[in-house]
Scaffold this active site. Sequence first.
Site, short mmCIF file in Angstrom:
data_model
loop_
_atom_site.label_atom_id
_atom_site.label_comp_id
_atom_site.label_asym_id
_atom_site.label_seq_id
_atom_site.Cartn_x
_atom_site.Cartn_y
_atom_site.Cartn_z
NE ARG A 232 -3.96 -2.07 0.30
CZ ARG A 232 -4.88 -2.32 -0.59
NH1 ARG A 232 -4.84 -1.67 -1.75
NH2 ARG A 232 -5.84 -3.18 -0.37
N GLY A 234 1.76 2.85 -2.68
CA GLY A 234 1.43 3.68 -3.84
C GLY A 234 2.26 3.33 -5.06
CG HIS A 271 -4.81 -2.61 -9.28
ND1 HIS A 271 -3.47 -2.67 -9.56
CD2 HIS A 271 -4.89 -2.53 -7.93
CE1 HIS A 271 -2.77 -2.64 -8.44
NE2 HIS A 271 -3.61 -2.57 -7.44
NE ARG A 274 -4.62 2.69 -9.38
CZ ARG A 274 -4.36 1.72 -8.51
NH1 ARG A 274 -4.97 1.67 -7.35
NH2 ARG A 274 -3.48 0.79 -8.79
CD GLU A 283 -6.49 -12.03 -15.18
OE1 GLU A 283 -6.64 -13.28 -15.05
OE2 GLU A 283 -7.26 -11.20 -14.67
#
Length: 400
Positions: A232, A234, A271, A274, A283
């Site tokens: 976390r 960033g 995600h 964003r 993937e």
Amino acid sequence: MELTLLGTGTPEGLPRPNCPCAACATALGENARAATALLVDGTLLLDLTPGAAFAAARAGHSLGGVRQVLLSHPHEGPAVEVPAGLPQPGRVPDGRELALLTGHQVRAVAMDAPGTGYAVTGPDGQRLLYLPPGAAPAGLDVNGDPPYAMVLADVVGRPDGLAKLRAVGAVGPTTDVIAVHLDHDVPPGPELRRRLAAAGARAVPDGTTLDVGVYEDVPDVPRRTLVLGGARSGKSVEAERRLEAFPDVLYVATGGSRNGDTEWASRVSAHRERRPGSWRTTETCDLVPLLTEAGPPLLIDCLSLWLTDAMDTVNAWDDAEWADGGERALRARVEELTAAVRATRRTLVAVSNEVGSGIVPATASGRRYRDELGRLNAAFAAECEHVLLVVAGQALSLRG
């Protein structure tokens, strides 16, 4: 064609009036910015702002020769007083062209937000594009034209606008991208320069005069970047930010779907929300073919999960198998990956966890994973021009 930037800030300027934030508190000297206004060859003024005449005088120019004043966006608050001798400001309808007696051609470009962009061609044939704050082109017909010599846009607020321009060839490797309409969203100084350089753009102080078409030191976007950070911190946001001004990015998710894991599904969803809508997602942990083939920029998130998959493949968690060839097999996988990173022609941003500064894992397998991730990060970083460490949302440059 000569361009003087009378201001480079948002309509409210920087620092904002009565704003106590840290960015405004440090917006001093050359980091202080008046509302954006451009003076082209002393004859065309793009956006009339309070104090424009004084700003021109400070830059060694006069507004006495201005023959046309064009506004790019709606101006809130009291009407700006028009200095004596200046023509009344106006706006050109989208798609229409305006020819000035000075030989300048101005074309209005439609935006996806209130406002009008202006494409200006000088008597010398040089071309610049100016976009209003908070806006990106709604559609751009380049008609086979070469890239603009200079683009002035809200790079921080609308990086997707720059991506659109790149997608249609309106911005090329030699286009001088100048960030304007700068606000307090990013701390001024080194942090602003770092963020803009990642987008291939730069900022200049108010009052700067530029020659359109004269080569400048256009920031080189690093070919390979590794972004490290703790949980976390960033780091993923930082990695995504580095490519949001570029079109057709391929986002490589190495974590899989983890069917039934609701917490993981929530993270994946956050995600995806964003990321720009133009990005594609795949993937996979098979990274070498992606690095080998040509294509758009890659964002790999993350190497930590790639390593987990690689260690699963060689059964690194079993001490006997680890000693009986598993360690050698993992080293070969890492060497193959880093060799592909060294040889890749694609722009690459990769994310990885930095776990070596935390608590020593209680289990042997945990310590093995920590050690191997440290080795992978070091080997991968050795092949990158730019390496960042993100701590508490702040990116520290380790290389580049």
